[in-house]
Enzyme design. Structure first.
Site, PDB file in Angstrom:
ATOM      1  N   ASP A   5       0.840  -1.202   0.000  1.00 44.23           N
ATOM      2  CA  ASP A   5       0.000   0.000   0.000  1.00 44.23           C
ATOM      3  C   ASP A   5       0.875   1.252   0.000  1.00 44.23           C
ATOM      4  OD1 ASP A   5       0.880  -0.196   2.593  1.00 44.23           O
ATOM      5  OD2 ASP A   5      -1.092   0.021   3.525  1.00 44.23           O
ATOM      6  N   SER A   6       2.211   1.044   0.033  1.00 45.77           N
ATOM      7  CA  SER A   6       3.145   2.165  -0.170  1.00 45.77           C
ATOM      8  C   SER A   6       2.917   2.801  -1.529  1.00 45.77           C
ATOM      9  CB  SER A   6       4.593   1.685  -0.052  1.00 45.77           C
ATOM     10  OG  SER A   6       4.812   0.570  -0.890  1.00 45.77           O
ATOM     11  N   ASP A  13      -1.011  -6.073   0.018  1.00 42.96           N
ATOM     12  CA  ASP A  13      -1.361  -5.402   1.281  1.00 42.96           C
ATOM     13  C   ASP A  13      -2.860  -5.170   1.329  1.00 42.96           C
ATOM     14  OD1 ASP A  13       0.721  -4.860   3.023  1.00 42.96           O
ATOM     15  OD2 ASP A  13       1.378  -3.079   1.921  1.00 42.96           O
ATOM     16  N   LYS A  57      -1.343  -9.339   3.149  1.00 44.35           N
ATOM     17  CA  LYS A  57      -0.553  -8.862   4.298  1.00 44.35           C
ATOM     18  C   LYS A  57      -1.414  -7.920   5.132  1.00 44.35           C
ATOM     19  CE  LYS A  57       3.200  -5.962   3.886  1.00 44.35           C
ATOM     20  NZ  LYS A  57       2.793  -4.745   4.642  1.00 44.35           N
ATOM     21  N   GLU A  89      -1.297  -5.389   8.686  1.00 41.73           N
ATOM     22  CA  GLU A  89      -0.488  -4.748   9.727  1.00 41.73           C
ATOM     23  C   GLU A  89      -1.167  -4.972  11.063  1.00 41.73           C
ATOM     24  OE1 GLU A  89       0.439  -0.662   8.811  1.00 41.73           O
ATOM     25  OE2 GLU A  89       1.064  -1.185   6.780  1.00 41.73           O
ATOM     26  N   GLU A 139       9.294  -4.335  10.355  1.00 40.77           N
ATOM     27  CA  GLU A 139       9.702  -3.039   9.786  1.00 40.77           C
ATOM     28  C   GLU A 139      10.184  -2.085  10.875  1.00 40.77           C
ATOM     29  OE1 GLU A 139       7.004  -1.085   7.035  1.00 40.77           O
ATOM     30  OE2 GLU A 139       8.279   0.702   6.974  1.00 40.77           O
TER      31      GLU A 139
HETATM   32  O1  KIV Z   1       3.569  -1.093   1.613  1.00 38.16           O
HETATM   33  C1  KIV Z   1       4.721  -1.570   1.539  1.00 38.16           C
HETATM   34  O2  KIV Z   1       5.417  -1.356   0.557  1.00 38.16           O
HETATM   35  C2  KIV Z   1       5.184  -2.388   2.664  1.00 38.16           C
HETATM   36  C3  KIV Z   1       6.644  -2.675   2.878  1.00 38.16           C
HETATM   37  C4  KIV Z   1       6.837  -3.807   3.793  1.00 38.16           C
HETATM   38  C5  KIV Z   1       7.570  -2.723   1.774  1.00 38.16           C
HETATM   39  O3  KIV Z   1       4.390  -2.787   3.430  1.00 38.16           O
END
Ligand code: KIV
Length: 273
Positions: free
Chosen positions: A49-50, A88, A118, A120, A187
């Site tokens: 999500d970056s 993400d 993924k 968080e 991270e």
């Molecule tokens: O959003 C992202 O790019 C990430 C990192 C771990 C690279 O979550």
């Protein structure tokens, strides 16, 4: 006779079996041309999500939508054959309840074809991880510096400097492992904590600004290619200056357009008038 040699993707259980055998090399990709170039070299590609910040210029990762993430994820899946593809889950699409997380993750997987999601979150999100894994959705957990928590963490700050904070992050990683996560992204934590968590867990750890001792590493591709406008995190290294190459090529193109030397069909293929 034709021999069918279809490339098989690295699966989630295969990635888990890397632990102690082989390091997981991973980068982010948001679009097909980059994903195509990364595929043969990497074990895992993350649609992070970056992309909210790197691709759309937003100030944080919070405003990217599930629909946007699904479009990026589908492009990456279609451009690749080999790497395990993880997406993400965006902010707000899974934190409310395990049932909400399941609906969001199932739609994301159906729309894009990714192999895993993924999330968080540490101990508080462990029941959500368990709910997804028990229903067929592999989960990569993400603890330590969690960009989706920037407002509660007071910004993008490295974590785990006090003994108490380090213990909490270790407990988060263990809770996610116990809930069935197939791996944990660590991270922005201290090197010693990254190493300690890696030693204690039976599942792979994937570091980003953590420790070289992690079972794998992930970085934002634009950061290592010089495409982040000169601002890269301290822990990233620029391996190439693709930004400079693009700028040079575009300058050459613009010059040729202005000088009228840009190729035409006539001067390329000898088309007769
Ligand atoms: O959003 C992202 O790019 C990430 C990192 C771990 C690279 O979550």
């Amino acid at each position: 006779m034709s021999i069918h040699t279809e490339q098989k993707r690295i699966s989630v259980p295969e990635l888990m079996a890397y632990k102690g055998q082989k390091k997981i090399a991973s980068l982010t990709a948001y679009i097909a041309p980059i994903a195509r170039l990364l595929d043969e070299h990497l074990d895992m590609i993350l649609i992070g999500d970056s992309t909210a910040m790197v691709g759309y210029g937003m100030p944080s990762t919070l405003a990217i939508t599930a629909e946007q993430m699904a479009f990026h994820a589908k492009a990456v899946v279609e451009a690749t054959k080999r790497a395990c593809i993880v997406v993400d889950m965006p902010f707000g699409s899974y934190q409310e309840s395990p049932a909400q997380a399941f609906r969001s993750a199932a739609s994301m997987m159906a729309a894009s074809g990714v192999q895993a999601v993924k999330l968080e979150g540490g101990s508080a999100l462990a029941p959500t991880t368990r709910f997804l894994v028990e229903r067929g959705i592999p989960v990569l957990a993400h603890v330590g510096l969690m960009p989706q928590y920037m407002n509660t963490m007071g910004g993008f700050k490295a974590q785990g400097f006090t003994e108490e904070a380090a213990e909490r992050i270790l407990a988060d990683a263990i809770a996610q492992q116990e809930a069935g996560a197939f791996g944990v992204v660590l991270e922005g934590i201290t090197e010693s904590l990254g190493r300690r968590i890696t030693e204690q867990l039976a599942i792979p750890t994937i570091g980003i600004g953590a420790s070289p001792a992690c079972d794998g590493q992930v970085l934002v591709t634009e950061d290592i290619l010089g495409l982040s406008g000169g601002r890269i995190p301290k822990f990233a290294r620029q391996f190439a200056d693709v930004g400079a190459l693009i700028s040079q090529a575009v300058q050459q193109y613009a010059t040729e357009v202005r000088e009228g030397t840009f190729p035409t069909l006539d001067n390329c293929f000898g088309v007769k008038k």
